[in-house]
Structure formats: structure tokens, C-alpha cells
Design a protein around this motif. Structure first.
Motif: not given
Length: 220
Positions: A169-172, A177-189
């Protein structure tokens, strides 16, 4: 003993009997016979409810609370929206609440120092084992963390960690509220936060009172 985490993503009816969580799942084969399973409530640490067709009885919620189990409810987008924790999780709760409130600033800074040192070491271990990255710099940073992390080595280590954790993921950047995989990280968090909050409550502490990060709109 490590408590179990139960995730329910399909319709289910949850009740309790004889200190067991009874799980009744709809019949998918059309035979008319529902599948019923049972799990000792004392073995349960976290319950995740992620389907609008889940029914849970008051008795089941009461038994889970008495066991200090955390119950997470998700919305229609599968994001956690609520966390239920027991109000009275320890016999010395009021005494420990008072100790938390009276904790001195130097103590909080020392605890934060230990927390960040551990966090950076854990990040280094993950990168080394999963990405085979160079982590000597992170180990060095962990040993240089001062009381209160006045040099903000947490942020330096985090930038290096996320840059190498998702090379595809370039420049992750880690952004709620960022792009994926932020949504998955939010859930795990959210799940991990529930586990930590449960452990704090069981030991008579109040998750609302932190040692460093604070926000008037964040209950944890």
C-alpha cells in the motif's frame, strides 16, 4: 487462563442455563431442527454480536456481566458501536478507583514510558517475524524512551512500523478514517480495546482514567 472470544456474524438465539451460554442456530438445511451448542460462561471473555437477527436474553447478559465478560455490539456496517462492561468487577473497586484518581503525574509518566517501550519492542518483533525487516533502530529507540516519552519516540517508531508493515500500500498511514486496511485495523483495535477494558475492570480499575492520551469525548 485465556478467556474465549465468541463472534456471532449470523442469526442466533443466545440464552443461558446452568451457567452455560446456550447458542441456538437456525437450521440451514430445512429439516426444521435448529442446532444448539453450549459453552461455559466462565470461559468467555468477549462476545461480539455482529448481526441484526441475533437475540440475546436478559438472563444471558446478566450472567455474562457477572463473569466480567465484555459484550460488543456492531452496526449494519459491521463496526463496533457499543461495549458492555460490568459496573462492579472487583471487591476492592472503590479503593482502586481512589488510587487511580490520586496517581501522581510522575507515576503516570513512568507508566507511559514503560508502555511505549513495550509497544516499540512488540512492533519490532512483528516486523522482524512477518516482514523480515531491519529492527535494530526500533530496539534502540525502545531503550531511549524517557519518562512521559518527551521525545515522542512512539510516533517515530509508528511511522517506521506502518511504512514497512504494508509495503503493498503506497504511502500507507494509520488513520482512523483512512483507506483500507485502516477499516480492518479499526475493527481489530476495537476488539483489543474491549479485552483490555475488561481486564482493567476485573482488576478494579476504571478504563475512563488513562495515564497519557485523553479526550473529553472518548470514554476509554
Amino acid at each position: 487462563m485465556i478467556k474465549r472470544t465468541l463472534y456471532f456474524g449470523n442469526p442466533a438465539y443466545l440464552s443461558t442455563e446452568n451457567r452455560q451460554l446456550l447458542i441456538r442456530l437456525p437450521d440451514k438445511c430445512g429439516s426444521g431442527n435448529a442446532v444448539t451448542k453450549s459453552i461455559p460462561i466462565e470461559d468467555i471473555g468477549v462476545v461480539v454480536l455482529d448481526n441484526r437477527q441475533i437475540t440475546i436474553t436478559q438472563a444471558a447478559l446478566e450472567s455474562l456481566s457477572e463473569n466480567a465478560s465484555a459484550v460488543i455490539v456492531c452496526d449494519s456496517t459491521h463496526h463496533p458501536v457499543s461495549l458492555q462492561l460490568p459496573l462492579d468487577g472487583n471487591t476492592l473497586q472503590s479503593e482502586r478507583f481512589a488510587a487511580q484518581i490520586k496517581a501522581s503525574l510522575p507515576l503516570k509518566k513512568q507508566l507511559w514510558q514503560q508502555t511505549i517501550q513495550c509497544k516499540i519492542r512488540n512492533q519490532a518483533m512483528v516486523l522482524s517475524s512477518i516482514r523480515n525487516c531491519e529492527t535494530g533502530n526500533m530496539i534502540a529507540w525502545s531503550s531511549q524512551v524517557k519518562s512521559g516519552d518527551s521525545d515522542n519516540l512512539e510516533a517515530r517508531a509508528a511511522a517506521y512500523y506502518w511504512r514497512n508493515m504494508f509495503p503493498s500500500v503506497p504511502d500507507f498511514t494509520r488513520d482512523r478514517y483512512g483507506c483500507s486496511p485502516n477499516n480492518l485495523l479499526n475493527y481489530g483495535y476495537a476488539i483489543l480495546r474491549a479485552v483490555v477494558a475488561r481486564a482493567l475492570v476485573v482488576n478494579g480499575l476504571l478504563p475512563t482514567l488513562g495515564i497519557h492520551h485523553h479526550n473529553r469525548y472518548n470514554a476509554y
